[in-house]
Design a protein around this motif. Structure first.
Motif, PDB file in Angstrom:
ATOM      1  N   LYS A  48       0.843  -1.189   0.000  1.00 29.96           N
ATOM      2  CA  LYS A  48       0.000   0.000   0.000  1.00 29.96           C
ATOM      3  C   LYS A  48       0.876   1.235   0.000  1.00 29.96           C
ATOM      4  O   LYS A  48       1.926   1.273   0.635  1.00 29.96           O
ATOM      5  CB  LYS A  48      -0.906   0.025   1.240  1.00 29.96           C
ATOM      6  CG  LYS A  48      -1.970  -1.062   1.249  1.00 29.96           C
ATOM      7  CD  LYS A  48      -3.034  -0.834   0.206  1.00 29.96           C
ATOM      8  CE  LYS A  48      -4.132  -1.872   0.285  1.00 29.96           C
ATOM      9  NZ  LYS A  48      -5.158  -1.688  -0.736  1.00 29.96           N
TER      10      LYS A  48
ATOM     11  N   LYS B  92      -1.507   7.093   1.702  1.00 29.05           N
ATOM     12  CA  LYS B  92      -2.758   6.915   2.424  1.00 29.05           C
ATOM     13  C   LYS B  92      -2.539   7.023   3.928  1.00 29.05           C
ATOM     14  O   LYS B  92      -3.344   7.624   4.647  1.00 29.05           O
ATOM     15  CB  LYS B  92      -3.387   5.564   2.087  1.00 29.05           C
ATOM     16  CG  LYS B  92      -4.765   5.371   2.728  1.00 29.05           C
ATOM     17  CD  LYS B  92      -5.340   3.984   2.459  1.00 29.05           C
ATOM     18  CE  LYS B  92      -5.782   3.831   1.037  1.00 29.05           C
ATOM     19  NZ  LYS B  92      -6.505   2.532   0.831  1.00 29.05           N
ATOM     20  N   ALA B  93      -1.425   6.459   4.407  1.00 25.40           N
ATOM     21  CA  ALA B  93      -1.102   6.567   5.832  1.00 25.40           C
ATOM     22  C   ALA B  93      -0.834   8.018   6.211  1.00 25.40           C
ATOM     23  O   ALA B  93      -1.266   8.502   7.270  1.00 25.40           O
ATOM     24  CB  ALA B  93       0.107   5.701   6.162  1.00 25.40           C
TER      25      ALA B  93
ATOM     26  N   ALA C 126      -4.174   9.807   6.375  1.00 24.56           N
ATOM     27  CA  ALA C 126      -4.918   9.447   7.582  1.00 24.56           C
ATOM     28  C   ALA C 126      -4.355  10.162   8.798  1.00 24.56           C
ATOM     29  O   ALA C 126      -5.101  10.652   9.651  1.00 24.56           O
ATOM     30  CB  ALA C 126      -4.882   7.938   7.785  1.00 24.56           C
TER      31      ALA C 126
ATOM     32  N   LYS D 201      -3.898   0.807  14.068  1.00 22.84           N
ATOM     33  CA  LYS D 201      -5.123   1.302  13.441  1.00 22.84           C
ATOM     34  C   LYS D 201      -6.313   1.294  14.402  1.00 22.84           C
ATOM     35  O   LYS D 201      -7.043   2.294  14.500  1.00 22.84           O
ATOM     36  CB  LYS D 201      -5.447   0.455  12.211  1.00 22.84           C
ATOM     37  CG  LYS D 201      -6.772   0.819  11.551  1.00 22.84           C
ATOM     38  CD  LYS D 201      -7.077  -0.103  10.391  1.00 22.84           C
ATOM     39  CE  LYS D 201      -8.478   0.135   9.848  1.00 22.84           C
ATOM     40  NZ  LYS D 201      -8.812  -0.746   8.713  1.00 22.84           N
TER      41      LYS D 201
ATOM     42  N   THR E 176       2.458   6.062  10.429  1.00 23.43           N
ATOM     43  CA  THR E 176       2.989   6.616   9.182  1.00 23.43           C
ATOM     44  C   THR E 176       4.427   6.178   8.963  1.00 23.43           C
ATOM     45  O   THR E 176       4.823   5.825   7.841  1.00 23.43           O
ATOM     46  CB  THR E 176       2.900   8.146   9.197  1.00 23.43           C
ATOM     47  OG1 THR E 176       1.575   8.542   9.561  1.00 23.43           O
ATOM     48  CG2 THR E 176       3.222   8.722   7.837  1.00 23.43           C
TER      49      THR E 176
ATOM     50  N   HIS F 284       4.700   2.718   7.606  1.00 22.92           N
ATOM     51  CA  HIS F 284       4.238   2.571   6.225  1.00 22.92           C
ATOM     52  C   HIS F 284       5.188   3.240   5.230  1.00 22.92           C
ATOM     53  O   HIS F 284       5.000   3.101   4.013  1.00 22.92           O
ATOM     54  CB  HIS F 284       2.851   3.201   6.057  1.00 22.92           C
ATOM     55  CG  HIS F 284       1.705   2.273   6.362  1.00 22.92           C
ATOM     56  ND1 HIS F 284       1.431   1.160   5.603  1.00 22.92           N
ATOM     57  CD2 HIS F 284       0.771   2.300   7.348  1.00 22.92           C
ATOM     58  CE1 HIS F 284       0.367   0.541   6.097  1.00 22.92           C
ATOM     59  NE2 HIS F 284      -0.051   1.209   7.158  1.00 22.92           N
TER      60      HIS F 284
ATOM     61  N   ARG G  22      -9.533   6.626   7.982  1.00 26.27           N
ATOM     62  CA  ARG G  22      -8.811   5.646   8.800  1.00 26.27           C
ATOM     63  C   ARG G  22      -9.429   4.256   8.739  1.00 26.27           C
ATOM     64  O   ARG G  22      -8.723   3.266   8.874  1.00 26.27           O
ATOM     65  CB  ARG G  22      -8.732   6.133  10.255  1.00 26.27           C
ATOM     66  CG  ARG G  22      -7.695   7.232  10.436  1.00 26.27           C
ATOM     67  CD  ARG G  22      -7.373   7.512  11.872  1.00 26.27           C
ATOM     68  NE  ARG G  22      -6.284   8.475  11.943  1.00 26.27           N
ATOM     69  CZ  ARG G  22      -5.863   9.042  13.055  1.00 26.27           C
ATOM     70  NH1 ARG G  22      -6.441   8.763  14.214  1.00 26.27           N
ATOM     71  NH2 ARG G  22      -4.861   9.903  13.038  1.00 26.27           N
TER      72      ARG G  22
ATOM     73  N   HIS H  35     -10.397   2.888   6.178  1.00 28.61           N
ATOM     74  CA  HIS H  35      -9.968   2.298   4.912  1.00 28.61           C
ATOM     75  C   HIS H  35      -8.440   2.129   4.850  1.00 28.61           C
ATOM     76  O   HIS H  35      -7.878   1.925   3.772  1.00 28.61           O
ATOM     77  CB  HIS H  35     -10.430   3.167   3.738  1.00 28.61           C
ATOM     78  CG  HIS H  35     -11.915   3.123   3.522  1.00 28.61           C
ATOM     79  ND1 HIS H  35     -12.803   3.816   4.329  1.00 28.61           N
ATOM     80  CD2 HIS H  35     -12.680   2.456   2.610  1.00 28.61           C
ATOM     81  CE1 HIS H  35     -14.044   3.585   3.920  1.00 28.61           C
ATOM     82  NE2 HIS H  35     -13.996   2.765   2.886  1.00 28.61           N
ATOM     83  N   LEU H  36      -7.785   2.205   6.004  1.00 27.48           N
ATOM     84  CA  LEU H  36      -6.326   2.079   6.058  1.00 27.48           C
ATOM     85  C   LEU H  36      -5.936   0.729   6.633  1.00 27.48           C
ATOM     86  O   LEU H  36      -6.560   0.245   7.591  1.00 27.48           O
ATOM     87  CB  LEU H  36      -5.751   3.201   6.925  1.00 27.48           C
ATOM     88  CG  LEU H  36      -4.227   3.282   7.037  1.00 27.48           C
ATOM     89  CD1 LEU H  36      -3.620   3.686   5.694  1.00 27.48           C
ATOM     90  CD2 LEU H  36      -3.840   4.310   8.102  1.00 27.48           C
ATOM     91  N   ASP H  37      -4.921   0.088   6.062  1.00 30.94           N
ATOM     92  CA  ASP H  37      -4.440  -1.197   6.565  1.00 30.94           C
ATOM     93  C   ASP H  37      -3.585  -1.010   7.814  1.00 30.94           C
ATOM     94  O   ASP H  37      -3.000   0.057   8.040  1.00 30.94           O
ATOM     95  CB  ASP H  37      -3.598  -1.902   5.496  1.00 30.94           C
ATOM     96  CG  ASP H  37      -4.454  -2.412   4.351  1.00 30.94           C
ATOM     97  OD1 ASP H  37      -5.621  -2.740   4.596  1.00 30.94           O
ATOM     98  OD2 ASP H  37      -3.955  -2.466   3.215  1.00 30.94           O
TER      99      ASP H  37
END
Length: 466
Positions: free
Chosen positions: A22, A26-27, A30, A98, A154, A157, A219, A221-223
């Motif tokens: 990913k 995105k991280a 978020a 998460k 973050t 990731h 958040r 939708h975050l892995d």
């Protein structure tokens, strides 16, 4: 000098881990949105504490007493922050980053919304400030877990060589939240005084639900981070992260706490400075709020640049430059306020907040998290960071007590800020440089210590058998 872990020490981010599955964007998004909510809520509270809470919740014949009381409620959130960091850091290291960040987001948003519906002292008596303090404690509890969790998520990731850049968006959210809070409060302060005190001040708190909804959706939708998932698969999740981090990395916790004291500069500038500018220096509320919004808003661009530079030359040079520079420019800022010249005020604010303080704000999310190994990263960063921030929370109250009458009455406040910067500079100087350290080798004291413990546990049965 950093000690390299022995070959027996497992890395938390092996090359074959699914770290690239990913995008880190995105991280970063978020974390940006979560920090925007956190600091939006903190700034609207700080602004309200400076402008309206003394009248609504702490009425007193002496305006200074009411202001100190309002600033004290601003500070109690920073007392709750270490508790939030301890509790949520423990579960963040055991259950995942998460899940805990979703929980902290909800606590912060609902506490802020609740403040917007609170009755005032004239309506409820002494229970009004008590409920205000309770809501503020909830905010602090949430914030104590938010910054460390967002930074950890973050960082874990992010690709190697760009950890500082991506993790800086945690504090870019700080600037965004401050700008949003200020933009919302500018029309509120333009209302007639009676309207502002009756209902206008509540609007910024009600609007926090919008930021909460957006941040929560992103958040969900975050892995989970690949680093934590790998630790789970290898059964490396620490059973008691706080105990483990204090056993192997207590000096790192203390150094992070010392560096976090630099945040005193932020609260003096945004909260005490606002009160001093409007009550003592005679500036219009809207003018000072605009200066603050522009100066800190521009730091949204300065912080990623500072963080990107730290990826190349190291974190410590940026932190040391920020601490020393802010020590000088805080005097320039108060001199500008005393002059009554709004152009000079903006120039000093730009140097202090936009240019220099960004060297701290853009770098610390990565640097603090990098001091700790993955199994204790959330707990270690939260513990050190939030204990250091307690002084920052009471910074406006201490500054109000240090302020003396007269043109030069601000000097003790600036000296106090400078003393805090020197503590932060010393702590940064004695910290490990981590910009070029692979993520699996971060937190060397923990890695080496746990490897030796495992080796001793393995040898013990053999000795008993003999």
């Amino acid at each position: 000098m950093t000690t390299s872990p022995s070959p027996q020490v497992p890395l938390q981010h092996p090359r074959n881990a699914p770290a690239q599955r990913k995008t880190p964007r995105k991280a970063a998004l978020a974390s940006f949105l979560g920090s925007t909510l956190e600091y939006y809520d903190f700034f609207i509270y700080g602004t309200a504490a400076a402008l309206v809470f003394p009248h609504l919740f702490f009425p007193s014949a002496d305006p200074a007493i009411g202001l100190i009381g309002a600033f004290a409620t601003f500070g109690v959130a920073y007392v709750a922050r270490p508790v939030g960091g301890l509790v949520m850091g423990h579960f963040g290291d055991k259950l995942g980053r998460k899940k805990i960040l979703l929980l902290t987001l909800g606590i912060m948003g609902l506490a802020s919304l609740g403040i917007g519906f609170l009755p005032t002292y004239s309506q409820l008596g002494v229970w009004a400030p008590i409920l205000l303090v309770a809501a503020r404690l909830a905010q602090g509890f949430s914030a104590g877990a938010e910054s460390a969790g967002a930074s950890t998520l973050t960082l874990e990731h992010s690709p190697e060589g760009r950890r500082g850049f991506f993790t800086s968006f945690v504090m870019t959210g700080y600037a965004s939240g401050m700008v949003l809070a200020t933009l919302v409060f500018i029309p509120v302060t333009a209302l007639p005084r009676d309207a502002m005190l009756a209902w206008g001040w509540r609007i910024p708190f009600w609007l926090s639900i919008v930021v909460l909804a957006i941040a929560y959706w992103v958040r969900t939708h975050l892995d989970e981070t690949p680093v934590f998932e790998e630790a789970q698969e290898r059964r490396q999740v620490a059973p008691m992260p706080i105990k483990e981090v204090l056993r192997f990395q207590a000096p790192d916790v203390l150094r992070v706490a010392g560096m976090s004291i630099m945040s005193v500069m932020q609260t003096i500038f945004t909260v005490f400075g606002l009160a001093y500018a409007t009550a003592d220096a005679g500036f219009d509320r809207g003018a000072i709020l605009t200066v603050n919004a522009v100066a800190i808003g521009l730091s949204m661009f300065a912080m990623p640049l500072a963080a990107r530079l730290s990826d190349r030359i190291g974190r410590r040079p940026l932190l040391l430059t920020a601490a020393i520079g802010c020590s000088v420019t805080i005097f320039l800022y108060f001199l500008a306020l005393a002059s009554g010249n709004i152009v000079l005020v903006f120039g000093a604010a730009f140097l202090n907040m936009t240019v220099l303080y960004s060297g701290f704000n853009g770098v610390w999310p990565a640097f603090f998290a990098e001091q700790f190994a993955a199994p204790v990263r959330y707990s270690g960063m939260a513990l050190g960071n939030q204990f250091g921030l307690v002084l920052a929370g009471f910074g406006p109250m201490i500054a109000g007590m240090l302020l003396t009458p007269g043109t030069w009455g601000w000097v003790p406040v600036a000296v106090f800020g400078t003393a805090c910067m020197l503590v932060a500079a010393g702590s940064a100087f004695w910290s490990r440089e981590t910009a070029a350290t692979p993520i699996g080798e971060l937190g060397a004291p923990y890695l080496v210590g746990t490897a030796r413990r495992r080796q001793a546990e393995t040898q013990q049965p053999a000795l008993q058998h003999r």
